[in-house]
Design a protein around this motif. Sequence first.
Motif, PDB file in Angstrom:
ATOM      1  N   UNK A  31       0.844  -1.197   0.000  1.00  0.00           N
ATOM      2  CA  UNK A  31       0.000   0.000   0.000  1.00  0.00           C
ATOM      3  C   UNK A  31       0.882   1.252   0.000  1.00  0.00           C
ATOM      4  N   UNK A  32       1.962   1.201   0.789  1.00  0.00           N
ATOM      5  CA  UNK A  32       2.837   2.371   0.880  1.00  0.00           C
ATOM      6  C   UNK A  32       3.490   2.675  -0.465  1.00  0.00           C
ATOM      7  N   UNK A  33       3.841   1.631  -1.193  1.00  0.00           N
ATOM      8  CA  UNK A  33       4.453   1.825  -2.513  1.00  0.00           C
ATOM      9  C   UNK A  33       3.458   2.490  -3.467  1.00  0.00           C
ATOM     10  N   UNK A  34       2.199   2.033  -3.376  1.00  0.00           N
ATOM     11  CA  UNK A  34       1.175   2.651  -4.231  1.00  0.00           C
ATOM     12  C   UNK A  34       0.993   4.126  -3.848  1.00  0.00           C
ATOM     13  N   UNK A  35       1.038   4.402  -2.542  1.00  0.00           N
ATOM     14  CA  UNK A  35       0.931   5.796  -2.105  1.00  0.00           C
ATOM     15  C   UNK A  35       2.080   6.624  -2.666  1.00  0.00           C
ATOM     16  N   UNK A  36       3.267   6.015  -2.659  1.00  0.00           N
ATOM     17  CA  UNK A  36       4.433   6.731  -3.174  1.00  0.00           C
ATOM     18  C   UNK A  36       4.275   7.035  -4.672  1.00  0.00           C
ATOM     19  N   UNK A  37       3.677   6.069  -5.382  1.00  0.00           N
ATOM     20  CA  UNK A  37       3.439   6.317  -6.810  1.00  0.00           C
ATOM     21  C   UNK A  37       2.494   7.510  -7.000  1.00  0.00           C
ATOM     22  N   UNK A  38       1.452   7.566  -6.187  1.00  0.00           N
ATOM     23  CA  UNK A  38       0.548   8.722  -6.245  1.00  0.00           C
ATOM     24  C   UNK A  38       1.331  10.010  -5.965  1.00  0.00           C
ATOM     25  N   UNK A  39       2.138   9.921  -4.916  1.00  0.00           N
ATOM     26  CA  UNK A  39       2.910  11.081  -4.475  1.00  0.00           C
ATOM     27  C   UNK A  39       3.835  11.580  -5.589  1.00  0.00           C
TER      28      UNK A  39
END
Lengths: 400, 400
Positions: A52-60
């Motif tokens: 989930x954190x990696x996906x958040x980073x992609x958004x970021x």
Amino acid sequence: MSTDAFELLCRGTVDVLPLDDFRKRIAAGRPLRIKAGFDPTAPDLHLGHAVVLTKLRQFQDLGHEIVFLIGDFTGLIGDPTGKSVTRPPLTPDEVAANAATYQAQVFKILDPARTQVVFNSAWMSQCSAADLIRLAAQHTVARMLERDDFHKRYESGKPIAIHEFLYPLIQGFDSVQLKADVELGGTDQKFNLLVGRHLQETAGQVPQIVMTLPLLEGLDGVQKMSKSLGNYIGISEPPAEMFGKLMSVSDDLMWRYFELLSLRSNTDLETLRQQAADGRNPRDIKFELALEIVGRFHGQLAAAHAHESFMQQFSGRGLPQDIPEIRLVSATPRMPLAQVLKAAGLVSSTSEARRAVAQRAVRIDEQRIEDEECQLETGRRHLLQIGKRKVSWVELIHAP
Amino acid sequence: MSTDAFELLCRGTVDVLPLDDFRKRIAAGRPLRIKAGFDPTAPDLHLGHAVVLTKLRQFQDLGHEIVFLIGDFTGLIGDPTGKSVTRPPLTPDEVAANAATYQAQVFKILDPARTQVVFNSAWMSQCSAADLIRLAAQHTVARMLERDDFHKRYESGKPIAIHEFLYPLIQGFDSVQLKADVELGGTDQKFNLLVGRHLQETAGQVPQIVMTLPLLEGLDGVQKMSKSLGNYIGISEPPAEMFGKLMSVSDDLMWRYFELLSLRSNTDLETLRQQAADGRNPRDIKFELALEIVGRFHGQLAAAHAHESFMQQFSGRGLPQDIPEIRLVSATPRMPLAQVLKAAGLVSSTSEARRAVAQRAVRIDEQRIEDEECQLETGRRHLLQIGKRKVSWVELIHAP
């Protein structure tokens, strides 16, 4: 460009609801508020959490705003049934300490400068019983019992305390409070994320996009990564250990990890797959995965060192440069060592294998084996050695 | 003496749970705290409401302490689903006004000096969302769905909003707050009263006795007394009207009203039943009921006047002293007037009955009848008259 963004953000997801709406919002180019909620219990994160954190980073990285929500309100209440000794109420100090530990780990993936950390106690502790009743009025018992785990418990006669029906509403209310555009969670969170949509609609907001991500398989490639199963890679593990564990995963699992843990573009991943199809050694592709992941948590330099010492470990001590790679399929989750050695062609019979163990000549993954009856785990690559001459990589695949 | 008290208090009840415990607490002689809760909606009470109030008065007369709880907290919230236009939130002023109206009516039955009036907003409006969650943790979804009305709605797919599960818990928490020894309610309240027991136990209190009372039948003797059915006696109705309505009930219903509305002792009621069995005119026994009830709401003098004018109405205007009393059984809830007149022997055919109506010679309950097709209600006594000579009391009994 926004199509690329859309494709990247959808990569590895299980659900994106409604997909068309998400496509439009990404195409609009406006920065979105991306919410993800986390428990306030003392965290010791592993790569499973990193999905989930990696996906958040992609958004970021695409310019969106991340709201990292720590759901401390329920943690401050604890388990009011008193049945769980493992869930006493947390003190505000404990919550603060846990949050600090969290952030120290999470900010290895997220960019702290573009992450808003919020605690839902900020608004929930101001919330009166009357407010909560108004919230509870916005959902029905029948819909709540549709949630998979509630349904199963109800049908099998296992008790569901009434406050458990309130927690999804509180999670949903957090979305109202934060005016979230997108909420991320594991697949087990899908129902709760949909409650958020519903409550936002009732509150007159544009309902959030629901995005769920799968549970990451552990090193064995079968069960979900978890500390209790021992098949995990902790994000605080030393570089060499992390590197070695990543190199031990099967080739199939490697692609899964690329998909869910890598920040590389979809085009990059396609190129790698093409290279593999063209005959590039999978081990070298795995090096790229291991370098990226270890690099993220420990820096590029530490990753390079880990890579170097991994190479030395297997090439510097008299191991041949080109160790044969063998794949074995097992019907059971584990396979007896003697059978593996025979199937790999290192011995001509299982009794010869047992004698070799008795003579202390057998090493698996650099460990001397003393138990003739020992079993090897499937879903991983193992380095088999008998004496100094006979060496083989064997990938054990479980196909029940 | 305490056995008499126990028998009186149990008179007319549906459930007293647990009965043995109640017997012991009454025998102990200590004053008990008796709780009964009422809605804060604008009240216009009728004798149906008086059943619980009469029981409270019996407790009061035996020295127990009455806690009259006005459940204003939920009234202040209204219907949060927004579906019911009839349940907008009440303002504190409206609650206060309703409460005053309530007390004005209720204190015709209860002794104000020995009644404590409380509002649950006093503690509930101080209650936080966290408190309510802790409360909700003390009951399970499955147990709540056992409640008869919830069960039926769930099974038939009718929505139950989640806050509806919270209201029984709030009612139960009121019992904890008030340390109630006994809680009274209608039979439809049984489940909620039991929730109070459960929560008191969890809170370490001796759980309250649950006492339920039946719904009172209306003047028709069949359906429950209600304003919308028109079969009620309002406690604010003028003495003569109340007296006349009470005199119109069937003999069976008269005993039911004695049991549930009279403050007379069990011994007194047995004596009256014996007199009836020995041939005393039921009308005279009904006078005693009407005198007591009218006397309670309007004073003994007003009751005596009502009695007097009732007598004059039927004996002072040339009515014979001994009007024949006839009972008729009807298969339908109403019976055509022409049939009643014929069955009562006042006419020899239904066409004669119709002619008499056309000649404006027929009066029912002192009202001239102009509609040949009119129907008489069962479950009541009616005074039938044709001209001055032909007179009869007829009691219409509905036996489907």
